[in-house]
Write a protein that holds these residues in place. Structure first.
Motif, mmCIF file in Angstrom:
data_model
loop_
_atom_site.group_PDB
_atom_site.id
_atom_site.type_symbol
_atom_site.label_atom_id
_atom_site.label_comp_id
_atom_site.label_asym_id
_atom_site.label_seq_id
_atom_site.Cartn_x
_atom_site.Cartn_y
_atom_site.Cartn_z
ATOM 1 N N PRO A 54 31.016 -6.086 0.635
ATOM 2 C CA PRO A 54 32.329 -5.715 0.133
ATOM 3 C C PRO A 54 32.854 -6.724 -0.878
ATOM 4 O O PRO A 54 32.246 -7.770 -1.119
ATOM 5 N N THR A 55 34.014 -6.397 -1.460
ATOM 6 C CA THR A 55 34.715 -7.311 -2.351
ATOM 7 C C THR A 55 36.177 -7.381 -1.898
ATOM 8 O O THR A 55 36.573 -6.744 -0.919
ATOM 9 N N VAL A 56 36.979 -8.119 -2.641
ATOM 10 C CA VAL A 56 38.379 -8.318 -2.281
ATOM 11 C C VAL A 56 39.165 -7.009 -2.249
ATOM 12 O O VAL A 56 40.204 -6.921 -1.595
ATOM 13 N N THR A 57 38.665 -5.969 -2.906
ATOM 14 C CA THR A 57 39.390 -4.688 -2.929
ATOM 15 C C THR A 57 39.178 -3.869 -1.662
ATOM 16 O O THR A 57 39.801 -2.824 -1.506
ATOM 17 N N ASP A 58 38.313 -4.323 -0.771
ATOM 18 C CA ASP A 58 37.992 -3.569 0.447
ATOM 19 C C ASP A 58 38.623 -4.241 1.663
ATOM 20 O O ASP A 58 38.297 -5.393 1.960
ATOM 21 N N ARG A 59 39.500 -3.523 2.358
ATOM 22 C CA ARG A 59 40.099 -4.084 3.575
ATOM 23 C C ARG A 59 39.239 -3.687 4.764
ATOM 24 O O ARG A 59 39.261 -2.537 5.212
ATOM 25 N N ILE A 60 38.477 -4.653 5.266
ATOM 26 C CA ILE A 60 37.577 -4.410 6.391
ATOM 27 C C ILE A 60 38.286 -4.898 7.655
ATOM 28 O O ILE A 60 38.095 -6.031 8.100
ATOM 29 N N ASP A 61 39.117 -4.040 8.229
ATOM 30 C CA ASP A 61 39.894 -4.440 9.398
ATOM 31 C C ASP A 61 39.254 -3.901 10.675
ATOM 32 O O ASP A 61 38.177 -3.300 10.652
ATOM 33 N N GLY A 62 39.929 -4.128 11.784
ATOM 34 C CA GLY A 62 39.383 -3.707 13.072
ATOM 35 C C GLY A 62 39.186 -2.211 13.172
ATOM 36 O O GLY A 62 38.257 -1.745 13.845
ATOM 37 N N ARG A 63 40.057 -1.437 12.517
ATOM 38 C CA ARG A 63 39.917 0.016 12.566
ATOM 39 C C ARG A 63 38.642 0.478 11.869
ATOM 40 O O ARG A 63 38.001 1.447 12.300
ATOM 41 N N ILE A 64 38.274 -0.196 10.802
ATOM 42 C CA ILE A 64 37.011 0.115 10.116
ATOM 43 C C ILE A 64 35.834 -0.307 10.985
ATOM 44 O O ILE A 64 34.889 0.461 11.219
ATOM 45 N N LEU A 65 35.892 -1.549 11.471
ATOM 46 C CA LEU A 65 34.757 -2.098 12.216
ATOM 47 C C LEU A 65 34.541 -1.402 13.556
ATOM 48 O O LEU A 65 33.442 -1.466 14.117
ATOM 49 N N ALA A 66 35.561 -0.718 14.069
ATOM 50 C CA ALA A 66 35.397 0.026 15.322
ATOM 51 C C ALA A 66 34.351 1.128 15.193
ATOM 52 O O ALA A 66 33.776 1.581 16.186
ATOM 53 N N HIS A 67 34.085 1.543 13.949
ATOM 54 C CA HIS A 67 33.105 2.606 13.695
ATOM 55 C C HIS A 67 31.720 2.052 13.347
ATOM 56 O O HIS A 67 30.806 2.829 13.055
ATOM 57 N N ALA A 68 31.558 0.735 13.349
ATOM 58 C CA ALA A 68 30.298 0.132 12.901
ATOM 59 C C ALA A 68 29.143 0.510 13.810
ATOM 60 O O ALA A 68 29.277 0.524 15.040
ATOM 61 N N ASN A 69 28.012 0.806 13.185
ATOM 62 C CA ASN A 69 26.824 1.110 13.964
ATOM 63 C C ASN A 69 26.236 -0.189 14.526
ATOM 64 O O ASN A 69 26.491 -1.273 13.990
ATOM 65 N N PRO A 70 25.458 -0.115 15.599
ATOM 66 C CA PRO A 70 24.943 -1.334 16.240
ATOM 67 C C PRO A 70 24.069 -2.192 15.334
ATOM 68 O O PRO A 70 23.910 -3.397 15.589
ATOM 69 N N ASN A 71 23.501 -1.605 14.279
ATOM 70 C CA ASN A 71 22.618 -2.367 13.390
ATOM 71 C C ASN A 71 23.361 -3.153 12.312
ATOM 72 O O ASN A 71 22.741 -3.931 11.581
ATOM 73 N N LEU A 72 24.674 -2.918 12.181
ATOM 74 C CA LEU A 72 25.446 -3.691 11.202
ATOM 75 C C LEU A 72 25.655 -5.094 11.765
ATOM 76 O O LEU A 72 26.463 -5.301 12.667
ATOM 77 N N ARG A 73 24.937 -6.039 11.219
ATOM 78 C CA ARG A 73 24.990 -7.405 11.737
ATOM 79 C C ARG A 73 25.419 -8.415 10.681
ATOM 80 O O ARG A 73 25.565 -9.591 10.975
ATOM 81 N N LEU A 74 25.609 -7.958 9.437
ATOM 82 C CA LEU A 74 26.001 -8.891 8.376
ATOM 83 C C LEU A 74 26.964 -8.217 7.401
ATOM 84 O O LEU A 74 26.699 -7.124 6.917
ATOM 85 N N ILE A 75 28.068 -8.902 7.133
ATOM 86 C CA ILE A 75 28.958 -8.553 6.028
ATOM 87 C C ILE A 75 28.836 -9.682 5.025
ATOM 88 O O ILE A 75 29.308 -10.797 5.261
ATOM 89 N N ALA A 76 28.159 -9.408 3.903
ATOM 90 C CA ALA A 76 27.909 -10.420 2.873
ATOM 91 C C ALA A 76 28.935 -10.222 1.760
ATOM 92 O O ALA A 76 28.703 -9.470 0.812
ATOM 93 N N ASN A 77 30.056 -10.891 1.884
ATOM 94 C CA ASN A 77 31.153 -10.684 0.951
ATOM 95 C C ASN A 77 30.817 -11.195 -0.448
ATOM 96 O O ASN A 77 30.297 -12.304 -0.605
ATOM 97 N N PHE A 78 31.133 -10.391 -1.465
ATOM 98 C CA PHE A 78 30.984 -10.788 -2.867
ATOM 99 C C PHE A 78 32.295 -11.426 -3.282
ATOM 100 O O PHE A 78 33.209 -10.760 -3.759
ATOM 101 N N GLY A 79 32.414 -12.716 -3.061
ATOM 102 C CA GLY A 79 33.646 -13.439 -3.341
ATOM 103 C C GLY A 79 33.844 -14.543 -2.327
ATOM 104 O O GLY A 79 33.202 -14.564 -1.270
ATOM 105 N N THR A 80 34.743 -15.447 -2.646
ATOM 106 C CA THR A 80 35.000 -16.588 -1.768
ATOM 107 C C THR A 80 36.017 -16.255 -0.690
ATOM 108 O O THR A 80 35.801 -16.508 0.489
#
Length: 328
Positions: A54-80
Motif C-alpha cells: 500500500p501507500t499513504v493513500t490507503d487506510r489499512i485499518d482493523g475493518r480492512i484487516l478483519a477480512h485478511a486471508n490467512p496467507n497475508l503475512r506481510l504489508i510492505a508499505n511504499f513510503g516511510t
C-alpha cells in the motif's frame, strides 16, 4: 521443484522499473490506471494477497484487516510513514509491516528549505503576479519579504529529516533550535550549534521559523494545537512537510486569516486531498500537493526497498525494515 511465487498486490502505480522487477520476482497484480482503491477493493485485495504493497493513500485499518486471508503475512508499505496502517491490528493477525526509511530524507529536507525560502520571500505570490500580468515594474517598497539569514529555526522532530533540514539551514545562516522526544548526541548538537528545548511551548514562543518534521502518531496528533499556535510571534512562519494531522489546520487557518502569524508553507494537509478553501484564498501561504518526496531517485529507492523487504520475507528471513509498534 520451483518455489511458488507470492501473490503481491500493489495498490498504486509505481515507477515502471520497479513494477517490471516485481513482475519478474513475484506473482504481481498492478494498478495500471493508478486509481485510489476503495474500501471494498482493499478488502478484496487482503482476501487474496500474500503480500500487500500500500501507500499513504490507503487506510489499512482493523475493518480492512478483519477480512485478511490467512496467507497475508506481510504489508510492505511504499513510503516511510505508516500512520495509515493499524499496526496493532496487523500484529494481532501475525502480519509483519515494513516501510522504506532513509531514502526520502534528503528530498524532504530539500523541500522544507524550499518552503522556508518560498514563504519568507513570497515566491509563489510573486510568480502569480507575473502570470496574471499584474506587474507594473520594480519598486523599492513592493513585494517585500523577510531575510532568512540570522533567523531562529525551530525544528519539531530531530530525526533523519529534521537533522538534514538543520544542516541545510546552517548553510543559510540560520540558528538551529529543536524539540525532540530524545535529545540528539552531543556531536550532532556541536556540529549544528543546535539548542535543545525540552519544552515545545518555550521553543515555539521564541522562533522566527518553525518546521514540522515529526511523524504522525497518536501522541503527535494536533501537537500544534490552537493553544500552542497562539505562542508563535506575529512575524513567524510555519512550514510542514511531515503530516497534516500534526497541526490543528482550522486553528492555523484562522490565525493566518487574522494576520496573527506571517505565513505558512504547507506540503501536507489534515484531510488530504481536501484543502481548506480559506487556505487556498490566502496570499501568505505556499501550498504544495504532498510532493516533498517526489523525486525520480527517491521513488526508485523506495521501490527497491519494498522489493528487498518482500524478497527477504519470502525467503524466510526477517525483512530489514520492519516497523515495530510503539517505536515510531
Amino acid at each position: 521443484m520451483p518455489v511458488k511465487k507470492p501473490l503481491v498486490i500493489v495498490t498504486r502505480k509505481l515507477p515502471e522499473a520497479i513494477e517490471t522487477r516485481m513482475m519478474e520476482l513475484f506473482n504481481t497484480k498492478l494498478n495500471p490506471d493508478d486509481h485510489p482503491l476503495s474500501q471494498a477493493e482493499l478488502i478484496e485485495a487482503v482476501k487474496t494477497a500474500d503480500v500487500l504493497v500500500p501507500t499513504v493513500t490507503d487506510r489499512i485499518d482493523g475493518r480492512i484487516l478483519a477480512h485478511a486471508n490467512p496467507n497475508l503475512r506481510l504489508i510492505a508499505n511504499f513510503g516511510t510513514g505508516v500512520d495509515h496502517i493499524d499496526l496493532a491490528a496487523a500484529r494481532q493477525r501475525g502480519i509483519t509491516v515494513t516501510n522504506t526509511p532513509g531514502v526520502l530524507t534528503e528530498d524532504t529536507a530539500d523541500m522544507t528549505i524550499a518552503l522556508i525560502l518560498a514563504t519568507s520571500r513570497r515566491l509563489a505570490e510573486g510568480e502569480r503576479v507575473i502570470r496574471t500580468s499584474e506587474w507594473g515594474g520594480w519598486s523599492p517598497t513592493w513585494m517585500l519579504g523577510r531575510r532568512i539569514w540570522g533567523k531562529r529555526l525551530g525544528i519539531i522532530g530531530m530525526g533523519r529529516i529534521g537533522t538534514a533540514v538543520a544542516r541545510r539551514a546552517r548553510a543559510f545562516g540560520m540558528s538551529i533550535h529543536y524539540h525532540n522526544r530524545n535529545r540528539v548526541s552531543e556531536d550532532i548538537e556541536h556540529e549544528l550549534e543546535a539548542t535543545y528545548w525540552e519544552s515545545l511551548d518555550q521553543m515555539m514562543a521564541r522562533m522566527d521559523i518553525l518546521s514540522v518534521n515529526c511523524p504522525h502518531t497518536p501522541a503527535t496528533y494536533h501537537l500544534l494545537s490552537a493553544r500552542r499556535l497562539k505562542l508563535l510571534q506575529k512575524h513567524s512562519i510555519l512550514v510542514n512537510t511531515a503530516r497534516g494531522e500534526v497541526i490543528d489546520e482550522n486553528a492555523l487557518t484562522r490565525m493566518l486569516v487574522g494576520g496573527e502569524i506571517a505565513g505558512a508553507g504547507l506540503d501536507v494537509f489534515e484531510h488530504e486531498p481536501a484543502v481548506n478553501p480559506k487556505l487556498v484564498a490566502l496570499d501568505n501561504v505556499v501550498l504544495l500537493p504532498h510532493m516533498g518526496s517526489a523525486t525520480i531517485e527517491g521513488r526508485l529507492d523506495m521501490g527497491e526497498k519494498v522489493i528487498i523487504n518482500i524478497k527477504t520475507f519470502a525467503d524466510g528471513h526477517r525483512p530489514p525494515d520492519r516497523v515495530l509498534e510503539g517505536l515510531l
